[in-house]
Design an enzyme around this catalytic site. Structure first.
Site, mmCIF file in Angstrom:
data_model
loop_
_atom_site.group_PDB
_atom_site.id
_atom_site.type_symbol
_atom_site.label_atom_id
_atom_site.label_comp_id
_atom_site.label_asym_id
_atom_site.label_seq_id
_atom_site.Cartn_x
_atom_site.Cartn_y
_atom_site.Cartn_z
ATOM 1 N N HIS A 87 34.475 48.404 35.063
ATOM 2 C CA HIS A 87 33.758 47.463 35.941
ATOM 3 C C HIS A 87 32.771 48.187 36.856
ATOM 4 O O HIS A 87 32.502 47.750 37.979
ATOM 5 C CB HIS A 87 34.747 46.631 36.768
ATOM 6 C CG HIS A 87 35.646 45.771 35.943
ATOM 7 N ND1 HIS A 87 35.259 44.545 35.455
ATOM 8 C CD2 HIS A 87 36.907 45.971 35.486
ATOM 9 C CE1 HIS A 87 36.241 44.022 34.738
ATOM 10 N NE2 HIS A 87 37.252 44.870 34.737
ATOM 11 N N ASN A 160 38.797 37.769 34.843
ATOM 12 C CA ASN A 160 37.722 38.000 33.875
ATOM 13 C C ASN A 160 37.128 36.677 33.427
ATOM 14 O O ASN A 160 37.630 35.599 33.768
ATOM 15 C CB ASN A 160 38.258 38.759 32.650
ATOM 16 C CG ASN A 160 38.623 40.194 32.957
ATOM 17 O OD1 ASN A 160 38.030 40.830 33.820
ATOM 18 N ND2 ASN A 160 39.603 40.717 32.235
ATOM 19 N N HIS A 352 42.495 44.097 45.020
ATOM 20 C CA HIS A 352 43.873 44.496 44.727
ATOM 21 C C HIS A 352 44.701 43.242 44.506
ATOM 22 O O HIS A 352 44.701 42.328 45.335
ATOM 23 C CB HIS A 352 44.438 45.314 45.885
ATOM 24 C CG HIS A 352 45.882 45.692 45.729
ATOM 25 N ND1 HIS A 352 46.445 46.034 44.518
ATOM 26 C CD2 HIS A 352 46.893 45.782 46.639
ATOM 27 C CE1 HIS A 352 47.715 46.321 44.686
ATOM 28 N NE2 HIS A 352 48.025 46.169 45.956
ATOM 29 N N TYR A 375 45.513 49.238 41.051
ATOM 30 C CA TYR A 375 44.340 48.927 41.865
ATOM 31 C C TYR A 375 44.375 49.658 43.206
ATOM 32 O O TYR A 375 43.368 50.214 43.654
ATOM 33 C CB TYR A 375 44.227 47.417 42.080
ATOM 34 C CG TYR A 375 43.596 46.700 40.912
ATOM 35 C CD1 TYR A 375 44.216 46.711 39.649
ATOM 36 C CD2 TYR A 375 42.397 46.025 41.029
ATOM 37 C CE1 TYR A 375 43.641 46.075 38.566
ATOM 38 C CE2 TYR A 375 41.815 45.377 39.943
ATOM 39 C CZ TYR A 375 42.439 45.404 38.716
ATOM 40 O OH TYR A 375 41.870 44.783 37.643
#
Length: 697
Positions: A87, A160, A352, A375
């Protein structure tokens, strides 16, 4: 000279980073290369399983004692400095979320439960595989990450544009990304899955099949972030004010509809305008054409087996068709402000999944369990230590009194003498209160590296997805598989993926095999049950045209009053009109915004030729003809009024689906153009213009 070592002193044994002695290095080649044929930890411990995290029972949560999971994920998280490993290529915007209040029966989360509640948000869209310098329009999964700055704390919905993922267990995440990234020897191809290592992995690791089909569909090349769905991917547990729980999946529904580029268009955009998606969003917001989405929930009973209609809700490679569990809309998101500084906001924002608020809880989904660790761990490297929540873009919009102290980049100036609990020095504070409390649940089971048997079905939902699409969408999937596998060098990889396709659909497999020049393997397609029309992107009726861009081909002698009339009508509906002419400057008092040299069809959702153009010397300009032919080939709306029809005829474009002709840009002509724009494309002509190897006559 340094002093000699004493007899009782010794240095570490001379071995390479991979445990080889100097002698072994001389005998076996480069001593820095991997040693041995068996998979090990970084400490040389041989491993019997690297596909499953250690769980408390087959359906239990992942265990912190899983040293292999933690080592594998930690090392992966720290592979890139400072760019995100995945990403990296992103664009973002600020906005607001307004609750409808309809979620109150499911969750006590204030930003969802309270009708009319307005919450600030920051949303980052991204591609997965490419570096920061890659193109926006590559075929890839897109991130759709939303940070809600609620007054109960920050909630991050990190999802997503595809509702499923390649893997079922987070321990496999380094593997799928390593496979999808450029080959490590040459660092190519960039931001693409069309290469050997990706297809080697997914053809061997067939739980990826469902996600692969979504990626090979039009969903892999969205037209705009405005026309892209978003999904939370995982199943979450919601808790209402009475302590009742249910399971839920999050959906973002774009108000503009779900639309995509065609593959040729995406390829052109990657070269002509690699910033296509971020430019589209920034320009639209600047022009007041805000991006809008509705948040929806699929709700399921919180049963002991955590399944619904036979579908395992903890398996992140599965969806629940909307026909079985309708998406209930609970609020509206509007993106209405661009960032001021890309680095300070878009690049430094840290998401997160553990950023939760009362009323929203995680489940034992093994992919989600690993993300809860990964994360947070990633930010320690990317943002230089544990104080990244103090960066302006990450700061909560709720009071913070956390007893966390010091560390790199500490910007808070704490008071008091007792950053610990219990204490008496600071009056006993800060005090615990009615805040976030995990829903009590029984956890038991043997520590095993296994998945439940319900995770074993890797093909039926891929078949469901494929058979739920329209014929034109199925053709695009066939072309995508043929293109991607055609870029692979290893014959065995192509043949193995054809074996997978044979389990989905015989005609699909035969078509791809024919394109690759390989025999189609025999296979028995799996049963897939009832199709889900909601999975198709082809609209049944026209949608809004807010943010759509219409290019009007004009020039000296063009009907400028007609251009003004068309502009007024279309801009009143939120669309954008841009005048295209042979040269820059003004046409009377209309500004030429694009020339034949600077315009390309990818920028426009429709192209219209004004009257008065046909008789000018530039009417036959090859660049103008390419502009029109590309728009026609890509099934976009094409129009002309007056003698502008001659320009279309000169380019070989005849009347037909999506081609509008009129004497003037009157209400009838404009209405037809608006309808064509609202349908996104004239798919009726797709076979004639995309599948033919000769130009239209």
């Amino acid at each position: 000279m340094p002093a000699e070592r004493q007899p009782d002193q010794g240095a570490p044994k001379t071995v390479s980073p991979t445990g080889r002695t100097e002698r072994e290095g001389l005998l076996g080649g480069d001593p820095r290369a991997q040693a041995g044929d068996h998979l090990t930890t970084a400490q040389g411990l041989r491993l019997s399983d690297t596909d499953h995290s250690l769980k408390a029972g087959r359906r239990g949560p992942s265990l912190l004692e899983d040293h292999h999971l933690r080592e594998k994920i930690t090392h992966f998280d720290h592979e890139r400095i400072p760019e995100r490993v995945v990403h990296a290529r992103g664009a973002a915007a600020h906005g607001t979320f307004v609750s409808y209040g309809s979620a109150a029966t499911a969750t006590k989360a204030g930003f969802l439960a309270e009708k009319g509640k307005e919450t600030d948000v920051f949303v980052r869209f991204s591609t997965v595989l490419g570096s920061r310098g890659s193109a926006d329009t590559v075929r890839d999964t897109r991130g759709f990450a939303v940070k809600f700055y609620t007054d109960e704390g920050t909630f991050d919905l990190v999802g997503n544009n595809i509702p499923v993922f390649f893997i079922q267990d987070a321990i496999k995440f380094p593997d799928i990304i390593h496979a999808g990234k450029p080959h490590p020897d040459r660092e190519i191809p960039q931001a693409q899955s069309a290469h050997d290592t990706f297809w080697d992995f997914v053809s061997l690791h067939t739980e990826a099949t469902h996600h692969v089909f979504w990626n090979m569909s039009d969903r892999g090349i969205p037209r705009s972030y405005r026309t892209m769905e978003g999904f939370g991917v995982h199943t979450f547990r919601l808790e209402n004010g009475d302590g009742e729980t249910c399971l839920a999946k999050f959906h973002w529904k774009p108000i503009a509809g779900v639309h995509s580029l065609v593959w040729e268009e995406a390829q052109i955009a990657a070269g002509v305008d690699p910033d296509f998606h971020r430019r589209d969003m920034a320009d639209s917001i600047e022009n007041g054409a805000f991006f809008e989405y509705e948040l929806g929930l699929q709700l399921f009973p919180d049963t002991e087996d955590e399944t619904f209609e036979g579908i395992d809700l903890l398996d992140p490679t599965k969806i629940v068709p909307e026909e079985l569990a309708p998406v209930q809309l609970v609020g509206k998101l509007t993106l209405n402000r661009n960032p001021t500084n890309y680095f300070a906001e878009t690049e430094q924002v840290a998401f997160h999944l553990g950023n939760l608020v009362p009323g929203i809880h995680v489940t034992n989904d093994p992919l989600l369990q690993g993300r809860l660790f990964s994360y947070l761990d990633t930010q320690l490297t990317r943002l230089g230590g544990p104080n990244f929540p103090q960066l302006p873009i990450n700061r909560p919009h709720a009071p913070v009194n956390d007893n966390l102290r010091d560390g790199m980049h500490q910007t808070a100036v704490h008071r008091g003498l007792a950053p610990y609990l219990p204490n008496s020095v600071d009056g006993g504070g800060p005090f615990t209160t009615d805040g976030y409390v995990e829903v009590p649940r029984a956890i038991s089971g043997n520590a095993v590296r296994e998945n439940p048997s319900s995770f074993d079905d890797h093909f039926s939902q891929a078949a469901l997805f494929y058979h739920s699409l329209t014929p034109v969408e199925q053709v695009h999937i066939i072309e995508a598989f043929t293109f991607e596998l055609g870029k692979c060098y290893e014959q065995a990889i192509k043949e193995r993926e054809l074996e997978v396709l044979a389990k989905i659909d015989t005609a699909l497999c035969e078509a791809v095999a024919a394109g690759l020049g390989l025999p189609a393997p025999k296979g028995e397609p799996v049963p897939h049950g009832a199709v889900s029309p909601a999975l198709s992107q082809i609209p049944a009726e026209p949608g809004p045209i807010t943010g759509r861009i219409i290019g009007v081909v004009a020039g000296p002698g063009a009907d400028i009053s007609g251009v003004k009339k068309l502009r007024k009508a279309l801009e009143g509906l939120g669309a954008v009109v841009r005048v295209i002419a042979p040269h820059g400057g003004n046409l009377k008092d209309e500004i030429v915004e694009r020339t034949f040299l600077t315009a390309r069809s990818i920028e426009f959702d429709a192209v219209v030729v004004a009257s008065g153009v046909a008789e000018t010397p530039d009417a036959g300009d090859i660049k103008a003809r390419i502009l029109l032919l590309e728009a026609f080939r890509h099934s976009k709306a094409i129009g002309a009024w007056g003698d502008g029809a001659k320009v279309l005829a000169g380019a070989g474009i005849a009347p037909g689906p999506g081609v509008l002709l009129g004497d003037s840009p009157d209400k009838e002509f404009t209405a037809g153009l608006v309808t064509a724009l609202g349908m996104h494309r004239a798919w009726e002509r797709a076979d004639a213009v995309m599948a033919s190897d000769v130009p239209p006559a």
